[in-house]
Design a protein around this motif. Structure first.
Motif, PDB file in Angstrom:
ATOM      1  N   THR A 306      23.306 -11.414  -7.788  1.00 47.34           N
ATOM      2  CA  THR A 306      23.225 -11.892  -9.167  1.00 47.34           C
ATOM      3  C   THR A 306      23.990 -10.947 -10.089  1.00 47.34           C
ATOM      4  O   THR A 306      24.506  -9.909  -9.648  1.00 47.34           O
ATOM      5  N   ASN A 307      24.028 -11.278 -11.367  1.00 47.23           N
ATOM      6  CA  ASN A 307      24.733 -10.415 -12.317  1.00 47.23           C
ATOM      7  C   ASN A 307      23.828  -9.270 -12.770  1.00 47.23           C
ATOM      8  O   ASN A 307      22.611  -9.310 -12.576  1.00 47.23           O
ATOM      9  N   GLU A 308      24.428  -8.277 -13.382  1.00 48.55           N
ATOM     10  CA  GLU A 308      23.681  -7.073 -13.757  1.00 48.55           C
ATOM     11  C   GLU A 308      22.571  -7.338 -14.779  1.00 48.55           C
ATOM     12  O   GLU A 308      21.460  -6.811 -14.618  1.00 48.55           O
ATOM     13  N   PRO A 309      22.811  -8.143 -15.839  1.00 50.56           N
ATOM     14  CA  PRO A 309      21.733  -8.402 -16.809  1.00 50.56           C
ATOM     15  C   PRO A 309      20.498  -9.038 -16.166  1.00 50.56           C
ATOM     16  O   PRO A 309      19.367  -8.663 -16.499  1.00 50.56           O
ATOM     17  N   THR A 310      20.709  -9.987 -15.250  1.00 50.07           N
ATOM     18  CA  THR A 310      19.577 -10.627 -14.577  1.00 50.07           C
ATOM     19  C   THR A 310      18.824  -9.622 -13.719  1.00 50.07           C
ATOM     20  O   THR A 310      17.582  -9.589 -13.716  1.00 50.07           O
ATOM     21  N   TYR A 311      19.579  -8.806 -12.994  1.00 46.77           N
ATOM     22  CA  TYR A 311      18.953  -7.786 -12.145  1.00 46.77           C
ATOM     23  C   TYR A 311      18.136  -6.801 -12.969  1.00 46.77           C
ATOM     24  O   TYR A 311      16.985  -6.492 -12.636  1.00 46.77           O
ATOM     25  N   LEU A 312      18.706  -6.310 -14.068  1.00 44.58           N
ATOM     26  CA  LEU A 312      18.011  -5.330 -14.900  1.00 44.58           C
ATOM     27  C   LEU A 312      16.753  -5.925 -15.532  1.00 44.58           C
ATOM     28  O   LEU A 312      15.737  -5.232 -15.697  1.00 44.58           O
ATOM     29  N   LYS A 313      16.813  -7.197 -15.880  1.00 48.26           N
ATOM     30  CA  LYS A 313      15.650  -7.867 -16.450  1.00 48.26           C
ATOM     31  C   LYS A 313      14.504  -7.924 -15.448  1.00 48.26           C
ATOM     32  O   LYS A 313      13.352  -7.621 -15.769  1.00 48.26           O
ATOM     33  N   GLU A 314      14.833  -8.294 -14.210  1.00 46.91           N
ATOM     34  CA  GLU A 314      13.803  -8.362 -13.170  1.00 46.91           C
ATOM     35  C   GLU A 314      13.311  -6.974 -12.789  1.00 46.91           C
ATOM     36  O   GLU A 314      12.136  -6.783 -12.478  1.00 46.91           O
ATOM     37  N   LEU A 315      14.209  -6.007 -12.813  1.00 46.27           N
ATOM     38  CA  LEU A 315      13.834  -4.623 -12.500  1.00 46.27           C
ATOM     39  C   LEU A 315      12.769  -4.124 -13.470  1.00 46.27           C
ATOM     40  O   LEU A 315      11.792  -3.476 -13.058  1.00 46.27           O
ATOM     41  N   GLN A 316      12.931  -4.412 -14.744  1.00 45.39           N
ATOM     42  CA  GLN A 316      11.953  -3.989 -15.749  1.00 45.39           C
ATOM     43  C   GLN A 316      10.593  -4.640 -15.499  1.00 45.39           C
ATOM     44  O   GLN A 316       9.545  -4.006 -15.673  1.00 45.39           O
ATOM     45  N   LYS A 317      10.597  -5.893 -15.100  1.00 40.83           N
ATOM     46  CA  LYS A 317       9.340  -6.591 -14.808  1.00 40.83           C
ATOM     47  C   LYS A 317       8.636  -5.966 -13.611  1.00 40.83           C
ATOM     48  O   LYS A 317       7.419  -5.768 -13.616  1.00 40.83           O
ATOM     49  N   VAL A 318       9.408  -5.656 -12.578  1.00 39.86           N
ATOM     50  CA  VAL A 318       8.826  -5.045 -11.382  1.00 39.86           C
ATOM     51  C   VAL A 318       8.278  -3.662 -11.696  1.00 39.86           C
ATOM     52  O   VAL A 318       7.228  -3.253 -11.178  1.00 39.86           O
ATOM     53  N   LYS A 319       8.972  -2.925 -12.577  1.00 41.37           N
ATOM     54  CA  LYS A 319       8.472  -1.614 -12.983  1.00 41.37           C
ATOM     55  C   LYS A 319       7.080  -1.717 -13.589  1.00 41.37           C
ATOM     56  O   LYS A 319       6.224  -0.850 -13.367  1.00 41.37           O
ATOM     57  N   LEU A 320       6.836  -2.773 -14.360  1.00 40.42           N
ATOM     58  CA  LEU A 320       5.502  -2.978 -14.939  1.00 40.42           C
ATOM     59  C   LEU A 320       4.451  -3.145 -13.855  1.00 40.42           C
ATOM     60  O   LEU A 320       3.312  -2.700 -13.998  1.00 40.42           O
ATOM     61  N   LEU A 321       4.842  -3.794 -12.761  1.00 39.10           N
ATOM     62  CA  LEU A 321       3.901  -4.023 -11.655  1.00 39.10           C
ATOM     63  C   LEU A 321       3.537  -2.743 -10.926  1.00 39.10           C
ATOM     64  O   LEU A 321       2.406  -2.608 -10.432  1.00 39.10           O
ATOM     65  N   ILE A 322       4.478  -1.822 -10.816  1.00 39.46           N
ATOM     66  CA  ILE A 322       4.272  -0.667  -9.936  1.00 39.46           C
ATOM     67  C   ILE A 322       4.196   0.672 -10.662  1.00 39.46           C
ATOM     68  O   ILE A 322       4.023   1.710 -10.009  1.00 39.46           O
ATOM     69  N   PRO A 324       2.851   3.885 -12.035  1.00 44.17           N
ATOM     70  CA  PRO A 324       1.591   4.589 -11.753  1.00 44.17           C
ATOM     71  C   PRO A 324       0.665   4.677 -12.964  1.00 44.17           C
ATOM     72  O   PRO A 324      -0.559   4.714 -12.821  1.00 44.17           O
ATOM     73  N   THR A 325       1.252   4.707 -14.158  1.00 49.21           N
ATOM     74  CA  THR A 325       0.425   4.828 -15.366  1.00 49.21           C
ATOM     75  C   THR A 325      -0.040   3.471 -15.892  1.00 49.21           C
ATOM     76  O   THR A 325      -0.757   3.404 -16.887  1.00 49.21           O
ATOM     77  N   GLY A 326       0.368   2.404 -15.237  1.00 55.90           N
ATOM     78  CA  GLY A 326      -0.009   1.064 -15.690  1.00 55.90           C
ATOM     79  C   GLY A 326      -0.634   0.251 -14.581  1.00 55.90           C
ATOM     80  O   GLY A 326      -1.583   0.682 -13.918  1.00 55.90           O
ATOM     81  N   MET A 327      -0.091  -0.955 -14.350  1.00 55.25           N
ATOM     82  CA  MET A 327      -0.637  -1.862 -13.341  1.00 55.25           C
ATOM     83  C   MET A 327      -0.618  -1.253 -11.940  1.00 55.25           C
ATOM     84  O   MET A 327      -1.485  -1.548 -11.121  1.00 55.25           O
TER      85      MET A 327
END
Length: 338
Positions: A306-322, A324-327
């Motif tokens: 995929t393109n970089e903007p789409t990848y970075l958007k999904e990366l930020q969402k996954v960061k929320l999932l994992i 340590p200080t959050g979900m």
């Protein structure tokens, strides 16, 4: 509402599951709802689970015609994400696998069925169950996201070595000397002096163990390994959290129109499975579980396709999932294999 002589558990059961209770009607989850879940945060949550399922089938630990069962599916987003990622990773499995949702409310079944139909047409084998007691399967991968914290619970409080149980009287929480033998025995066993207890977990797990010959059971929930000996029961309304003993919190105003939940003791769940002679049990944080399942590998696949903007958007969402200080640390997991 006449709340005299009601235990807190009875009150919570009515709050959530009566005909006009909070869960009886469809509720938005996420930005427009009262709270966020991992499912509403990123589709890669379901993707990681899908990758684990595919890997376990390829390793010979699950049958190719196993049933993927979600308990408490709400709209059906999580199961749909799992299906979509299975198709992406191993499309030939889609027609061999069976998919199911356990849902007690008929109108939610209609919402789920419509969503899965719109998403996949006739490409999947799908069935609804009204109750877990109807689940009688040879092989299953069971997903239960934030299920146990939605079981109605008792409140207990020990004072001067006497255990008291929570009741609701005139819309207020009061404590009376506990006369429930099983509750007394449970608190003694776990050295619990303050907090929430749900003894109904035992029947729920017993049914699964009895009715399914071979299964993988995966649950994500708020909580920790051991009881904290403190109250965690709280109300979620419009993304705000209200402890039930907050002086400014009115039970009557929030009754049936907001979510009520509490932290889960995973050691208690583990012991129930062990009593059924099941010992392949792994307790972990959500972060470690999703990483173990290969969520980072899925991001790498996305990055190359995929393109970089789409990848970075999904990366930020996954960061929320994992994070340590959050979900990532706040949610814990139990992964059980029979």
């Amino acid at each position: 509402m006449n709340s005299k002589k009601k235990t807190f558990k009875q009150y919570m059961q009515e709050w959530l599951y009566s005909n006009d209770g909070y869960y009886s009607n469809y509720k938005e989850i996420g930005k427009e709802g009262d709270f966020y879940t991992s499912v509403s945060t990123s589709s890669f949550f379901g993707g990681a689970i899908a990758k684990e399922i595919v890997d376990e089938i390829q390793n010979g630990n699950l049958k190719e015609d196993t049933s993927i069962v979600e308990i408490g599916a709400h709209h059906g987003y999580l199961l749909a994400d799992i299906i979509q990622f299975i198709y992406t990773l191993k499309p030939e499995l889609l027609k061999r696998l069976n998919f199911a949702i356990v849902e007690r409310f008929e109108h939610l079944q209609k919402v789920q069925k419509q969503y899965l139909k719109e998403s996949f047409g006739n490409e999947i084998n799908f069935i609804h169950y009204n109750d877990i007691k109807e689940l009688k399967l040879d092989s299953a991968f069971i997903v239960a996201n934030e299920i146990f914290d939605a079981f109605a619970c008792e409140l207990i409080l020990e004072k001067d070595k006497v255990l008291y149980q929570g009741f609701i009287e005139n819309e207020k929480i009061v404590f009376k000397k506990c006369e429930n033998k099983k509750l007394l025995e449970h608190c003694k066993k776990y050295k619990l002096t303050k907090g929430e207890v749900c003894l109904d977990y035992e029947e729920f797990i017993s049914v699964i163990c009895k009715n399914i010959d071979n299964f993988h059971f995966l649950t994500f929930d708020y909580g920790d390994k051991f009881y904290r000996n403190d109250f965690s029961a709280r109300i979620y309304k419009d993304h705000k959290v209200f402890p039930i003993f907050d002086k400014e919190m009115d039970l009557c105003i929030n009754y049936k129109n907001s979510d009520i939940t509490y932290d889960v003791c995973f050691n208690y769940l583990t012991n129930i499975f062990k009593e059924k002679n099941i010992n392949n049990i792994k307790f972990n944080t959500q972060m470690n579980t999703l990483v173990d399942f290969g969520i980072i590998d899925l991001l790498e696949i996305l990055k190359t396709n995929t393109n970089e903007p789409t990848y970075l958007k999904e990366l930020q969402k996954v960061k929320l999932l994992i994070e340590p200080t959050g979900m990532g640390d706040r949610f814990k997991t139990l992964y059980v294999k029979k």
